[in-house]
Design a protein around this motif. Structure first.
Motif, mmCIF file in Angstrom:
data_model
loop_
_atom_site.group_PDB
_atom_site.id
_atom_site.type_symbol
_atom_site.label_atom_id
_atom_site.label_comp_id
_atom_site.label_asym_id
_atom_site.label_seq_id
_atom_site.Cartn_x
_atom_site.Cartn_y
_atom_site.Cartn_z
ATOM 1 N N GLY A 113 0.858 -1.208 0.274
ATOM 2 C CA GLY A 113 0.125 0.098 -0.079
ATOM 3 C C GLY A 113 0.783 1.421 -0.148
ATOM 4 O O GLY A 113 1.802 1.449 0.709
ATOM 5 N N THR A 114 0.430 2.182 -0.994
ATOM 6 C CA THR A 114 1.186 3.763 -0.952
ATOM 7 C C THR A 114 -0.012 4.785 -0.745
ATOM 8 O O THR A 114 -0.921 4.499 -1.431
ATOM 9 C CB THR A 114 2.041 3.663 -2.325
ATOM 10 O OG1 THR A 114 2.746 2.345 -2.450
ATOM 11 C CG2 THR A 114 2.721 5.016 -2.444
ATOM 12 N N VAL A 115 0.411 5.648 -0.042
ATOM 13 C CA VAL A 115 -0.264 6.946 -0.082
ATOM 14 C C VAL A 115 -0.122 7.670 -1.146
ATOM 15 O O VAL A 115 1.083 8.056 -1.820
ATOM 16 C CB VAL A 115 0.185 7.748 1.249
ATOM 17 C CG1 VAL A 115 -0.839 8.759 1.264
ATOM 18 C CG2 VAL A 115 0.070 6.841 2.281
ATOM 19 N N LEU A 116 -1.129 7.952 -1.863
ATOM 20 C CA LEU A 116 -1.175 8.772 -2.956
ATOM 21 C C LEU A 116 -1.514 10.153 -3.038
ATOM 22 O O LEU A 116 -1.250 11.118 -4.081
ATOM 23 C CB LEU A 116 -2.216 8.120 -4.191
ATOM 24 C CG LEU A 116 -2.140 6.799 -4.677
ATOM 25 C CD1 LEU A 116 -3.285 6.486 -5.598
ATOM 26 C CD2 LEU A 116 -0.684 6.593 -5.472
ATOM 27 N N THR A 117 -2.193 10.599 -1.895
ATOM 28 C CA THR A 117 -2.441 12.082 -1.984
ATOM 29 C C THR A 117 -2.063 12.515 -0.171
ATOM 30 O O THR A 117 -1.976 11.715 0.724
ATOM 31 C CB THR A 117 -4.121 12.449 -2.094
ATOM 32 O OG1 THR A 117 -4.856 11.427 -1.049
ATOM 33 C CG2 THR A 117 -4.500 11.940 -3.442
ATOM 34 N N GLY A 118 -2.035 13.963 -0.210
ATOM 35 C CA GLY A 118 -1.936 14.355 1.186
ATOM 36 C C GLY A 118 -0.716 14.463 1.853
ATOM 37 O O GLY A 118 0.560 14.332 1.006
ATOM 38 N N GLU A 119 -0.580 14.459 3.083
ATOM 39 C CA GLU A 119 0.855 14.913 3.699
ATOM 40 C C GLU A 119 1.805 13.753 3.594
ATOM 41 O O GLU A 119 2.991 13.949 3.708
ATOM 42 C CB GLU A 119 0.386 15.352 5.239
ATOM 43 C CG GLU A 119 1.578 15.393 6.213
ATOM 44 C CD GLU A 119 1.224 15.431 7.354
ATOM 45 O OE1 GLU A 119 2.168 15.681 8.497
ATOM 46 O OE2 GLU A 119 0.175 15.549 8.041
#
Length: 115
Positions: A49-55
């Motif tokens: 899992g990878t964060v695509l948006t935000g901080e």
């Protein structure tokens, strides 16, 4: 001759279709806070899992292993800098993600929506 080749190719595609189908966890998911994360295959039956948006854009949210909509692995709580034992269940447009510490004594969970 061409007809036989076309029929053979079509048959092969139909037979391998289910084998090529992605696991339900694969895709982009929206957290309740609006952040979008993406799970993609990272080898075998593992999904990263990878964060695509935000901080925390570009950071790892953890990895899961499993199949048929039921997964286990780790969940990174980026704002706390901690990693939890986690599990996920994907069904249709919903992903239930949870993480626990202290042998499952303290758990947090959230529901995500497919994007």
């Amino acid at each position: 001759m061409k007809r036989k080749i076309v029929l053979a190719c079509a048959g092969f595609i139909l037979m391998t279709g289910p084998a090529l189908a992605e696991e339900p966890i694969v895709g982009s998911w929206k957290r309740p806070n609006g952040t979008i994360i993406q799970y993609s295959s990272c080898g075998g039956d593992s999904y990263c899992g990878t964060v695509l948006t935000g901080e925390y854009k570009g950071k790892s949210i953890g990895s899961m292993s499993g199949k048929d909509g039921s997964y286990k692995g780790t969940v990174n709580k980026l704002d706390e800098g901690k990693t939890y034992n986690g599990k996920a269940t994907a069904s249709g447009s919903k992903l239930s993600l949870s993480g626990c510490v202290m042998g499952g004594l303290i758990c947090k969970s959230e529901s995500l929506t497919r994007q």
